[in-house]
Design a protein around this motif. Structure first.
Motif, PDB file in Angstrom:
ATOM      1  N   ASN A  40       0.844  -1.204   0.000  1.00 11.66           N
ATOM      2  CA  ASN A  40       0.000   0.000   0.000  1.00 11.66           C
ATOM      3  C   ASN A  40       0.871   1.242   0.000  1.00 11.66           C
ATOM      4  O   ASN A  40       1.857   1.310   0.712  1.00 11.66           O
ATOM      5  CB  ASN A  40      -0.895   0.039   1.253  1.00 11.66           C
ATOM      6  N   GLY A  41       0.486   2.182  -0.848  1.00 15.57           N
ATOM      7  CA  GLY A  41       1.233   3.430  -0.888  1.00 15.57           C
ATOM      8  C   GLY A  41       2.493   3.368  -1.730  1.00 15.57           C
ATOM      9  O   GLY A  41       3.277   4.312  -1.753  1.00 15.57           O
ATOM     10  N   GLY A  43       2.700   3.480  -4.875  1.00 14.39           N
ATOM     11  CA  GLY A  43       2.588   4.392  -6.009  1.00 14.39           C
ATOM     12  C   GLY A  43       1.948   3.748  -7.231  1.00 14.39           C
ATOM     13  O   GLY A  43       2.015   4.299  -8.331  1.00 14.39           O
ATOM     14  N   LYS A  44       1.274   2.619  -7.055  1.00 13.29           N
ATOM     15  CA  LYS A  44       0.696   1.891  -8.190  1.00 13.29           C
ATOM     16  C   LYS A  44      -0.408   2.699  -8.861  1.00 13.29           C
ATOM     17  O   LYS A  44      -0.429   2.873 -10.087  1.00 13.29           O
ATOM     18  CB  LYS A  44       0.154   0.533  -7.718  1.00 13.29           C
ATOM     19  N   THR A  45      -1.329   3.199  -8.053  1.00 11.08           N
ATOM     20  CA  THR A  45      -2.429   3.980  -8.615  1.00 11.08           C
ATOM     21  C   THR A  45      -1.908   5.250  -9.282  1.00 11.08           C
ATOM     22  O   THR A  45      -2.343   5.623 -10.368  1.00 11.08           O
ATOM     23  CB  THR A  45      -3.438   4.329  -7.506  1.00 11.08           C
ATOM     24  N   THR A  46      -0.950   5.892  -8.628  1.00 16.14           N
ATOM     25  CA  THR A  46      -0.362   7.100  -9.204  1.00 16.14           C
ATOM     26  C   THR A  46       0.260   6.785 -10.561  1.00 16.14           C
ATOM     27  O   THR A  46       0.087   7.544 -11.523  1.00 16.14           O
ATOM     28  CB  THR A  46       0.706   7.666  -8.252  1.00 16.14           C
ATOM     29  N   GLN A  87      -9.811   2.279  -8.980  1.00 14.92           N
ATOM     30  CA  GLN A  87      -9.814   1.481  -7.754  1.00 14.92           C
ATOM     31  C   GLN A  87     -11.256   1.409  -7.199  1.00 14.92           C
ATOM     32  O   GLN A  87     -11.734   0.350  -6.854  1.00 14.92           O
ATOM     33  CB  GLN A  87      -8.855   2.093  -6.736  1.00 14.92           C
ATOM     34  N   HIS A 205      -3.741  -6.685  -5.578  1.00 16.48           N
ATOM     35  CA  HIS A 205      -3.185  -7.191  -4.325  1.00 16.48           C
ATOM     36  C   HIS A 205      -3.386  -8.693  -4.187  1.00 16.48           C
ATOM     37  O   HIS A 205      -2.650  -9.369  -3.482  1.00 16.48           O
ATOM     38  CB  HIS A 205      -3.842  -6.492  -3.123  1.00 16.48           C
TER      39      HIS A 205
HETATM   40  N1  LIG Z   1      -2.453  13.923  -4.504  1.00 18.60           N
HETATM   41  C1  LIG Z   1      -1.540  13.458  -3.640  1.00 18.60           C
HETATM   42  N2  LIG Z   1      -0.894  14.294  -2.816  1.00 18.60           N
HETATM   43  C2  LIG Z   1       0.024  13.839  -1.934  1.00 18.60           C
HETATM   44  N3  LIG Z   1       0.352  12.563  -1.814  1.00 18.60           N
HETATM   45  C3  LIG Z   1      -0.245  11.667  -2.602  1.00 18.60           C
HETATM   46  C4  LIG Z   1      -1.225  12.068  -3.563  1.00 18.60           C
HETATM   47  N4  LIG Z   1      -1.657  10.971  -4.203  1.00 18.60           N
HETATM   48  C5  LIG Z   1      -0.970   9.945  -3.678  1.00 18.60           C
HETATM   49  N5  LIG Z   1      -0.135  10.345  -2.721  1.00 18.60           N
HETATM   50  C6  LIG Z   1       0.783   9.494  -1.950  1.00 18.60           C
HETATM   51  O1  LIG Z   1       1.529   8.765  -2.875  1.00 18.60           O
HETATM   52  C7  LIG Z   1       1.770   7.464  -2.402  1.00 18.60           C
HETATM   53  C8  LIG Z   1       1.314   6.468  -3.431  1.00 18.60           C
HETATM   54  O2  LIG Z   1      -0.094   6.464  -3.523  1.00 18.60           O
HETATM   55  P1  LIG Z   1      -0.858   5.472  -4.479  1.00 18.60           P
HETATM   56  O3  LIG Z   1      -2.310   5.691  -4.275  1.00 18.60           O
HETATM   57  O4  LIG Z   1      -0.342   5.601  -5.848  1.00 18.60           O
HETATM   58  O5  LIG Z   1      -0.432   4.075  -3.865  1.00 18.60           O
HETATM   59  P2  LIG Z   1      -0.935   2.630  -4.237  1.00 18.60           P
HETATM   60  O6  LIG Z   1       0.279   1.833  -4.506  1.00 18.60           O
HETATM   61  O7  LIG Z   1      -1.963   2.662  -5.283  1.00 18.60           O
HETATM   62  O8  LIG Z   1      -1.552   2.154  -2.874  1.00 18.60           O
HETATM   63  P3  LIG Z   1      -2.815   1.189  -2.588  1.00 18.60           P
HETATM   64  O9  LIG Z   1      -2.294  -0.210  -2.707  1.00 18.60           O
HETATM   65  O10 LIG Z   1      -3.195   1.509  -1.195  1.00 18.60           O
HETATM   66  O11 LIG Z   1      -3.888   1.507  -3.577  1.00 18.60           O
HETATM   67  C9  LIG Z   1       1.033   7.345  -1.077  1.00 18.60           C
HETATM   68  O12 LIG Z   1       1.987   7.518  -0.047  1.00 18.60           O
HETATM   69  C10 LIG Z   1       0.067   8.488  -1.089  1.00 18.60           C
HETATM   70  O13 LIG Z   1      -0.148   8.970   0.193  1.00 18.60           O
END
Ligand SMILES: Nc1ncnc2c1ncn2[C@@H]1O[C@H](COP(=O)(O)OP(=O)(O)OP(=O)(O)O)[C@@H](O)[C@H]1O
Ligand SMILES: [Mg+2]
Lengths: 257, 349
Positions: A40-41, A43-46, A87, A205
């Motif tokens: 989690n976190g 950065g996958k969604t980003t 998501q 996941h």
């Molecule tokens: N708009 C934003 N501003 C600041 N931080 C952000 C923003 N969007 C995402 N983050 C941070 O970037 C990191 C990656 O977030 P992301 O949602 O891409 O993770 P993820 O891998 O998809 O997680 P998950 O498995 O929970 O979906 C996280 O630490 C999140 O808090």
């Protein structure tokens, strides 16, 4: 060699001084099923949002089927054949299932402004919508507003709408999340039946889904690529074990039991 | 579902019936109610044009009077300085409204929610200021009086002036409303609802959402200006009051009261507001207070507007027959288009 379906070159994303993605490079071949995993976190969604154009890349380039789309807005990337699921299912809650499908179909067939005839009089589009609804087992709920549907159905509506646009590169962000355990095998089946000329990038996941579907796996950790390889290689990789996989698999199995 | 298809079946007959009633109205109504009806037609067009933004696209404009006033002043200035005939003047009014929207769109459409509301409001205030200060041309707070009422020639003067102008309004508003119906039921109209629901999701399906909003804004501006032009002829006068944001607020009340995002809702809202103003004010000066109470009750009990009353009654009856507890409103309150607009205001601020 064929033009890759997706190429990321040194992509970074900085939000508010925070580096979320750091120097990510990866190549996905046409027809490939690529899974992206990570805690989690990570950065996958980003990353998916940067690829789809909902977030601009701070540095680096994004190429889809050889075309540099780094500067294109999200809606123009759909023209290149790129579509993404969310998501949280990206469906229009106050529209009916049928209207959700129609909105997608109308994008595929009409001019961008679509100031055409009346939607309900367009026999061809209505027929296509009927087909899509039937194909996805949504006929029973076709006139129900989507907000009344359970999560699994909303996911199906989302996927059906995306498929109606015949994507060439499909990005899936945790499509199995929120599905009941007994819905997962059927879901894996559905994923496996996707046409082979479609390239799929899957963030997930559920290791069950990942290992039964992916050709290659990329592991993200703290916004950077930790490992990249075939499912076997990834399973053997000690860094991945340490950082994520053991915990994730243990967690999932315990959760499922 | 069933109820919907039944009402769809009756829709052509209902519209035809309404049209017949509107056509014979001048023969049964005395002058005063007929002029109220004329005003209702004009403001129905105004409310429906605002509904394109507020109801369908979910853009909470509090500056729609800018277009109404632009149309009014276009007609007033053309009549005063050039003696332009009404059909041409109304056409120019529409073009002026669209032009104003095309010029201001790139600024206001950068924003959402509360910021959109404030920017559209400011736009109105700027225009209000120009009209107020540029006395030499606009007449300032005196406005432009003496705009001659246009006449339909083919009625051959056999009907009264009030009836003649009523028919003119009926034709213009009727055509305008028919085209709005076509717009909102086209793929474009469905896309606007997609924007209201979730702009990002719609963009993810490949829609150029900004362009869609720009077109919607221009259309709403054109229709709003047409209503304003008609109103200037109706009153024979145009003044700063017709540009004031108070009027934009009243439009918002009409739309939300009747049912934002529904086709006939704004018409019902307009009828209610104007009847309250003219009928209740005969008994008491407190009509605004009564309107406020009606508005609050509607928002609480019929969050999707008065237009949903028959559905709501049917639901309650069906529920009573099953001897079950009363159902909740057809949508959770925070899910109605207007509330969504407000919700977004809160989100972004
Ligand atoms: N708009 C934003 N501003 C600041 N931080 C952000 C923003 N969007 C995402 N983050 C941070 O970037 C990191 C990656 O977030 P992301 O949602 O891409 O993770 P993820 O891998 O998809 O997680 P998950 O498995 O929970 O979906 C996280 O630490 C999140 O808090
Ligand atoms: Mg995520």
């Amino acid at each position: 060699m064929a033009v890759p379906a997706l190429q990321l070159e040194h992509v970074s994303k900085v939000i508010g001084g925070l580096t979320i993605l750091e120097d990510i490079s990866l190549t996905v071949q046409p027809g490939e099923r690529r899974a992206i995993i990570g805690p989690n976190g990570a950065g996958k969604t980003t990353l998916l949002n940067v690829i789809a154009g909902f977030l601009p890349a701070t540095r680096g380039r994004v190429l889809v089927f050889g075309r540099d789309v780094t500067k294109l807005p999200a809606h123009r990337r759909v023209d290149v054949g790129l579509l993404k699921t969310n998501q949280q299912p990206a469906v229009f809650h106050e529209l009916t299932t049928r209207q959700n499908i129609l909105i997608a179909l109308l994008r595929g067939r009409h001019s961008p402004l679509g100031l055409g005839g009346l939607v309900e009089r367009d026999r061809e589009i209505q027929r296509l919508a009927e087909q899509v609804l039937e194909e996805w087992g949504l006929l029973d709920v076709s006139d129900v507003e989507v907000r009344h549907l359970p999560h699994g159905y909303q996911r199906r509506v989302e996927l059906a709408a995306r498929f109606a646009l015949r994507p060439k590169l499909l990005l899936l962000d945790e499509p199995a999340a929120g599905l009941a355990v007994d819905e997962i095998p059927a879901f894996i089946e559905r994923l496996k039946q996707l046409p082979r000329d479609m390239t799929v990038v899957l963030v997930e996941h559920s290791m069950r889904v990942v290992f039964s579907f992916a050709d290659r796996i990329t592991v993200l950790h703290h916004g950077a690529v930790l490992a990249d390889g075939t499912p076997d290689e990834i399973q053997q990789n000690e860094d991945v074990q340490a950082a994520y996989l053991a915990g994730a698999m243990r967690g999932r199995d315990a959760g499922a039991a | 579902m069933n109820a919907k298809s039944i009402s769809a079946q009756w829709r052509p007959a209902a519209i035809l019936g309404l049209l017949v009633l509107l056509l014979i109205a001048p023969f049964v109504l005395p002058t005063y109610p007929l002029s109220v009806l004329t005003e209702i037609l004009i403001f129905t067009l105004f409310a429906m044009s605002l509904n394109i933004l507020l109801g369908y696209a979910g853009l909470p404009s509090l500056g729609h009077s800018a277009f109404f006033g632009t149309g009014g002043y276009a007609v007033g200035l053309l009549a005063k300085y050039l003696g332009t005939p009404a059909p041409l003047a109304l056409l120019i009014a529409v073009v002026a409204g669209i032009a104003l929207a095309l010029i201001t769109g790139p600024f206001v459409l950068r924003t959402h929610g509360a910021y959109f509301l404030i920017l559209t409001l400011s736009l109105t205030q700027v225009l209000f200021g120009i009209v107020w200060l540029w006395r030499r041309v606009t007449g300032g707070d005196d406005g432009l009086p003496g705009i001659p009422t246009p006449k339909l020639p083919f009625l051959l003067g056999r009907v009264s002036d009030t009836a003649n102008f009523y028919y003119l309004t009926l034709i213009v508003v009727g055509i305008a409303i028919a085209t709005i119906a076509w717009v909102v039921r086209s793929p474009f109209g469905l896309a606007l609802v997609g924007i209201r629901e979730n702009e990002r999701y719609l963009e993810g399906l490949g829609y150029p959402t900004w362009t869609l909003k720009y077109v919607a804004y221009a259309l709403a501006g054109g229709y709003g200006a047409l209503a304003g032009g008609l109103f200037a002829y109706f009153k024979g006068f145009v003044g700063p009051g017709q540009i004031s944001w108070l009027l934009a607020g009243e439009g918002m009340v009409m739309v939300i009261l009747g049912g934002a995002g529904t086709f006939w809702g704004p018409a019902i809202g307009t009828i209610l507001v104007l009847l309250l103003r003219y009928e209740v004010s005969a008994f008491t000066q407190r009509w605004v207070m009564i309107l406020g109470i009606v508005f609050i009750l509607t928002v609480l009990l019929l969050p999707q507007g008065i237009v949903r009353l028959p559905n709501r009654i049917r639901e309650i009856r069906a529920q009573l027959r099953r001897e079950a507890p009363l159902p909740r409103p057809t949508a959770p309150a925070h899910h109605t288009p207007s509330e969504r607009a407000v919700e977004r205001v809160i989100e972004r601020s």
